[in-house]
Design a protein around this motif. Structure first.
Motif, PDB file in Angstrom:
ATOM      1  N   PRO A  32      -1.564   0.590  -0.167  1.00  0.00           N
ATOM      2  CA  PRO A  32      -2.648   0.668  -1.223  1.00  0.00           C
ATOM      3  C   PRO A  32      -2.433   2.179  -2.070  1.00  0.00           C
ATOM      4  O   PRO A  32      -2.562   2.997  -1.471  1.00  0.00           O
ATOM      5  CB  PRO A  32      -3.976   0.472  -0.651  1.00  0.00           C
ATOM      6  CG  PRO A  32      -3.584   0.672   0.970  1.00  0.00           C
ATOM      7  CD  PRO A  32      -2.232   0.426   1.228  1.00  0.00           C
ATOM      8  N   GLU A  87      -8.653  -2.194  -4.415  1.00  0.00           N
ATOM      9  CA  GLU A  87      -7.852  -3.293  -4.488  1.00  0.00           C
ATOM     10  C   GLU A  87      -8.597  -4.618  -5.244  1.00  0.00           C
ATOM     11  O   GLU A  87      -9.324  -4.978  -4.971  1.00  0.00           O
ATOM     12  CB  GLU A  87      -7.720  -3.842  -2.998  1.00  0.00           C
ATOM     13  CG  GLU A  87      -6.452  -3.277  -2.507  1.00  0.00           C
ATOM     14  CD  GLU A  87      -6.406  -3.869  -1.051  1.00  0.00           C
ATOM     15  OE1 GLU A  87      -5.395  -4.742  -0.875  1.00  0.00           O
ATOM     16  OE2 GLU A  87      -7.099  -3.791  -0.189  1.00  0.00           O
ATOM     17  N   GLY A  88      -8.331  -4.802  -6.544  1.00  0.00           N
ATOM     18  CA  GLY A  88      -9.122  -5.700  -7.269  1.00  0.00           C
ATOM     19  C   GLY A  88     -10.473  -5.355  -7.389  1.00  0.00           C
ATOM     20  O   GLY A  88     -11.007  -4.094  -7.525  1.00  0.00           O
ATOM     21  N   TRP A  89     -11.525  -6.385  -6.576  1.00  0.00           N
ATOM     22  CA  TRP A  89     -12.812  -6.211  -6.714  1.00  0.00           C
ATOM     23  C   TRP A  89     -13.278  -5.264  -5.596  1.00  0.00           C
ATOM     24  O   TRP A  89     -14.271  -5.088  -5.157  1.00  0.00           O
ATOM     25  CB  TRP A  89     -13.497  -7.389  -6.700  1.00  0.00           C
ATOM     26  CG  TRP A  89     -13.174  -8.426  -5.649  1.00  0.00           C
ATOM     27  CD1 TRP A  89     -13.722  -8.386  -4.461  1.00  0.00           C
ATOM     28  CD2 TRP A  89     -11.768  -9.018  -5.348  1.00  0.00           C
ATOM     29  NE1 TRP A  89     -13.103  -9.316  -3.573  1.00  0.00           N
ATOM     30  CE2 TRP A  89     -11.814  -9.799  -3.966  1.00  0.00           C
ATOM     31  CE3 TRP A  89     -10.790  -9.407  -6.123  1.00  0.00           C
ATOM     32  CZ2 TRP A  89     -11.043 -10.654  -3.549  1.00  0.00           C
ATOM     33  CZ3 TRP A  89      -9.869 -10.246  -5.591  1.00  0.00           C
ATOM     34  CH2 TRP A  89      -9.668 -10.695  -4.482  1.00  0.00           C
ATOM     35  N   ILE A  90     -12.175  -4.913  -4.639  1.00  0.00           N
ATOM     36  CA  ILE A  90     -12.975  -4.335  -3.389  1.00  0.00           C
ATOM     37  C   ILE A  90     -12.459  -2.774  -3.322  1.00  0.00           C
ATOM     38  O   ILE A  90     -11.293  -2.430  -3.603  1.00  0.00           O
ATOM     39  CB  ILE A  90     -12.108  -4.982  -2.109  1.00  0.00           C
ATOM     40  CG1 ILE A  90     -12.021  -6.434  -2.176  1.00  0.00           C
ATOM     41  CG2 ILE A  90     -12.438  -4.402  -0.973  1.00  0.00           C
ATOM     42  CD1 ILE A  90     -10.906  -6.966  -1.151  1.00  0.00           C
TER      43      ILE A  90
END
Lengths: 457, 184
Positions: free
Chosen positions: B63, B94-97
Motif C-alpha cells: 500500500p 486505500e480508497g475510502w479506508i
C-alpha cells in the motif's frame, strides 16, 4: 394431482408439444458415455450457482472480515462445511470436466461446419470459468489467496503497452488490498455470472438448434453421386438426416447424463465432507518466509515461468497467453478441412496430444511439494540435520533432491557420487555461474550440509 | 403510390427502417451508458498513468503511504552490511479506508549517514524475497531469483533490481518516503 396441474398449465400455454419435441427428437447413433461431459459441465455450473448464492448469505467481502466469515461458515454454520466444500470442489472438478468436454469435441471434429460458433462460445465459457477461479480464490483472503493474486496480477502487468493499466484495473490501484477484494467479489458474483448465463444460453441454443454432431465416420455416408454438386448446406443436411434415421430419441441418452451427474455429485459431496475447504493462515502481506503457490489449475503456468527468463520474459508471457487464447477461439477458422474422423487428422491429433501432455506435465512439475517449505528426504538420523539445512539455506528452492525442490539448478539426487566433499565445499562457499556463493555459512551448517550431500549416491 | 404497392414489397423496407431506428436508439443509450460505466470501473485505478513500453513489468502490492515520510527507526540500531527486516507502522489510504498498517521492508545501512530501504517483493512476480545470511543474498522462493545486498540481480528471472523507497536520515532517525518505481 400433478397431472391436473400440468394439464391446467398446458391448456393455457401449450408447452407439451415443445417439451416432447425436445425429448423425442432423434439424435445420431453413438451418442454415448463420451458425451456426458457437456451436460456434466452444465450440472457443475448449476451447482456453483446455487452454492455460491447461498454462501453470500454469510460471506463478508472485506479484508477485515472475509477470512473470519469463511471460518464461521465452515466452523459454525450447520452444513457450512458441506456448502463451502461443494462450491470449492465442484469448481476444481469443473475445470477438469470442461477440459475433457473440449478434448472430446476436438477429437470428434465437432467444431467443424456448421458448429464453429458453438465451439467459440464454448471456448469463451472456458475462459469465463478460469476467470471465476482466479477471482474466486482471493475471496477467502488467506495467504494463498493474497499471494496468488499478487503473482496473478503481476502476470497481467507483463502485457506490452497496456500492462500497467491491466494490472491496476485488476487490483483497483497498485496495492493488493481492500479495493482488490471488493472488485474481485463484484466480478465473481455479478459480472462473470451474467456473462456466463449469456454464453451458456447461446451455447445450449446452438447445440439444440443444430443437433448433436454425429460421431465421425471413417468412411462418410454415401449420399449418391448427384450429391457432390449440391451446395454445402444441403449436403450437410442430407447427411445429418441419414445419421438421425439410424439414431435414437434424445431422451434415451439423458439417462447416462443423469447417472454421471449423480456420480460427480457423490464424489464432490464426499470430498466436501472429508477434506472440506483447506484454509491457509490469514493473508499476511509481510510474511517474507511464505512461498506463494497458485491453485492446481494454474500450476502449469506458474511452472512455465521457470523456463521463460531474460529481458524479454514479459513479452513471452504475453505472447504465450495471447497465442493459446487465440488458438482456442479461432480453431474452427484455421482448421477448416472437412475430415472429422481422428484417424484422418493425424496432425490435429498429434497437436492435441502434445497440448495435453504439456499441460499435464507442467502441472505435475509445478505440483511437486514446494521445496522451501519441506526438507528433502534423508537416509538416516546422521544426515537428517543436513537435509534440514538444505531447506533452511534455501538450496531446495533451486535444487531437486528425490523429486522435491526447484529446477533453477541441477538435480542433486546423486551428487554424492559425482563430487567429492572438497569439491562440494568449494562449490557451496564460492558458487559458480548462476549458483550463488554461500561464503558466510556457519561451519556447523556447512559440515551438516556436506554430510548430507555426500550421502546422496 | 405506396398504397398500391403489394404488401410483400413494402413491409421489408418498413421493417428495416424501424430496425435501423431501433438500432440507433439502442446504440446511443448503450454508448451513453457504457462510457461513464467503464470510466467508473477503470478510472480511479489508472488515474495519472500513461501507456507503458513494449515490456510490461510487475508492481509491488505494497500500500502507498498517506504521509510523505514515515519513521522507520534509529540509525544507531542498524548494522552495516546486513539488511534487516523491519516492520514499519505506515499510515495508508486505500480508497475510502484510512488506516495504519504494518509494512515490512529491508533496511540496509550503507555508510555513516546513508541507508537503503528495499521493498520485500521480488521484481519478477512479486513473491516475498528472504535475506539469506549464509549466502549474503536475497533469495526468491518462487523462480530462483537471487539479489545481492545492494538489491542487484545476480541470477534468475527478475528483470530489475529490488525496488527502493526514498530515504531521509534526520538527526539519527531514519524515515522512508515513496516507493521509487522505475518509469513512474
Amino acid at each position: 394431482m400433478w397431472r391436473r396441474v400440468v394439464s391446467w398449465v398446458d391448456e393455457r400455454l401449450n408447452i407439451m408439444p415443445l417439451w416432447h419435441g425436445f425429448l423425442d427428437r432423434k439424435v445420431p447413433k453413438g451418442i454415448g458415455w463420451f458425451h456426458v461431459f457437456g451436460s456434466a459441465t452444465l450440472f457443475l455450473l448449476v451447482l456453483q450457482f446455487v452454492t455460491g448464492i447461498f454462501l453470500t448469505v454469510y460471506y463478508a467481502p472485506s479484508t477485515e472480515h472475509a477470512y473470519r466469515s469463511i471460518e464461521f461458515i465452515t466452523g459454525q454454520v450447520p452444513f457450512g462445511r458441506f456448502v463451502a466444500g461443494v462450491h470449492l470442489w465442484s469448481a476444481s472438478i469443473l475445470v477438469v470436466v470442461i477440459g475433457v468436454h473440449m478434448l472430446r469435441t476436438f477429437v470428434y471434429g465437432a467444431y467443424k461446419y456448421p458448429r464453429e460458433a458453438t465451439w467459440i462460445t464454448g471456448a469463451v465459457l472456458l475462459l469465463l470459468v478460469l476467470a471465476f477461479a482466479f477471482t474466486g480464490y482471493l475471496l477467502p483472503y488467506d495467504q494463498k489467496a493474497y499471494w496468488a493474486t499478487v503473482v496473478g496480477t503481476n502476470i497481467a502487468g507483463a502485457a506490452p503497452l497496456v500492462g500497467d493499466w491491466a494490472l491496476r484495473i485488476l487490483r483497483g490501484g497498485t496495492a493488493v488490498g481492500a479495493l482488490t477484494l471488493q472488485r474481485f467479489y463484484a466480478f465473481h458474483i455479478w459480472v462473470l455470472p451474467a456473462a456466463l448465463v449469456l454464453f451458456v444460453a447461446a451455447h445450449l441454443f446452438m447445440v439444440i438448434r443444430q443437433g448433436i454432431a454425429a460421431p465421425p465416420r471413417r468412411w462418410p455416408l454415401d449420399l449418391g453421386s448427384a450429391a457432390a454438386r449440391l451446395p454445402r448446406r444441403e449436403r450437410y443436411e442430407r447427411q445429418y438426416a441419414m445419421e438421425k434415421q439410424v439414431g435414437h430419441p434424445f431422451y434415451v441418452s439423458i439417462l447416462k447424463d443423469a447417472v454421471f451427474a449423480l456420480l460427480l455429485f457423490l464424489a464432490i459431496a464426499v470430498l466436501a465432507v472429508t477434506i472440506g475447504t483447506p484454509l491457509e493462515p490469514p493473508a499476511d502481506p509481510n510474511a517474507t518466509s511464505y512461498v506463494p503457490r497458485p491453485e492446481w489449475y494454474f500450476l502449469d503456468f506458474f511452472q512455465l515461468l521457470w523456463y521463460l527468463q531474460g529481458q524479454w520474459e514479459p513479452l513471452w508471457i504475453f505472447l504465450i497467453v495471447l497465442g493459446v487464447v487465440l488458438m482456442l477461439l479461432l480453431l474452427p477458422f484455421y482448421d477448416r478441412g472437412p475430415e472429422r474422423h481422428p484417424g484422418r487428422r493425424p496432425v490435429a491429433m498429434v497437436c492435441a496430444a502434445v497440448g495435453v501432455v504439456a499441460v499435464m506435465g507442467l502441472t505435475y512439475l509445478g505440483g511437486r511439494k514446494p521445496a522451501a517449505t519441506q526438507a528433502p528426504p534423508a537416509s538416516g538420523a546422521a544426515t537428517a540435520p543436513g537435509a534440514r539445512e538444505f531447506q533452511a539455506q534455501a538450496c531446495a528452492g533451486c535444487h531437486t533432491i528425490a523429486g522435491v525442490g526447484g529446477t533453477a539448478g541441477p538435480n542433486l539426487s546423486h551428487i554424492g557420487a559425482a563430487m567429492t566433499r572438497d569439491q562440494l565445499r568449494t562449490f557451496i562457499v564460492q558458487g559458480r555461474g548462476r549458483m550463488p556463493a554461500f561464503p558466510h555459512i556457519s561451519p556447523d551448517a556447512l559440515s551438516a550440509l556436506l554430510d548430507y550431500l555426500e550421502s546422496l549416491k | 403510390m405506396s398504397s398500391t404497392a403489394p404488401e410483400s414489397e413494402i413491409k421489408p423496407t418498413r421493417r428495416e427502417a424501424v430496425m435501423s431506428a431501433l438500432g440507433a436508439i439502442v446504440g446511443f443509450i448503450g454508448a451513453a451508458l457504457a462510457a461513464p460505466l467503464l470510466v467508473f470501473l477503470f478510472g480511479p485505478a489508472v488515474r495519472g498513468t500513461t501507456i507503458g513500453g513494449l515490456l510490461g513489468r510487475s508492481i509491488p502490492p505494497t500500500p502507498r503511504p498517506r504521509e510523505p515520510w514515515t519513521r522507520v527507526g534509529d540509525l544507531g540500531g542498524l548494522q552495516q552490511g546486513e539488511p534487516t527486516i523491519t516492520t514499519v507502522q505506515m499510515p495508508v489510504q486505500e480508497g475510502w479506508i484510512q488506516s495504519t498498517v504494518p509494512v515490512a521492508v529491508y533496511v540496509l545501512r550503507t555508510g555513516a549517514d546513508s541507508v537503503t530501504i528495499f521493498d520485500v517483493h521480488c521484481t519478477h512476480m512479486g513473491c516475498p524475497v528472504t535475506w539469506n545470511h549464509a549466502a549474503g543474498r536475497f533469495l526468491c522462493p518462487c523462480h530462483g531469483g537471487v539479489f545481492n545486498s545492494d538489491g542487484r540481480v545476480l541470477s534468475g528471472p527478475p528483470p530489475r533490481p529490488l525496488d527502493r523507497y526514498a530515504v531521509r536520515v534526520d538527526g539519527g532517525a531514519v524515515y522512508m518516503g515513496a516507493l521509487q518505481l522505475p518509469g513512474t
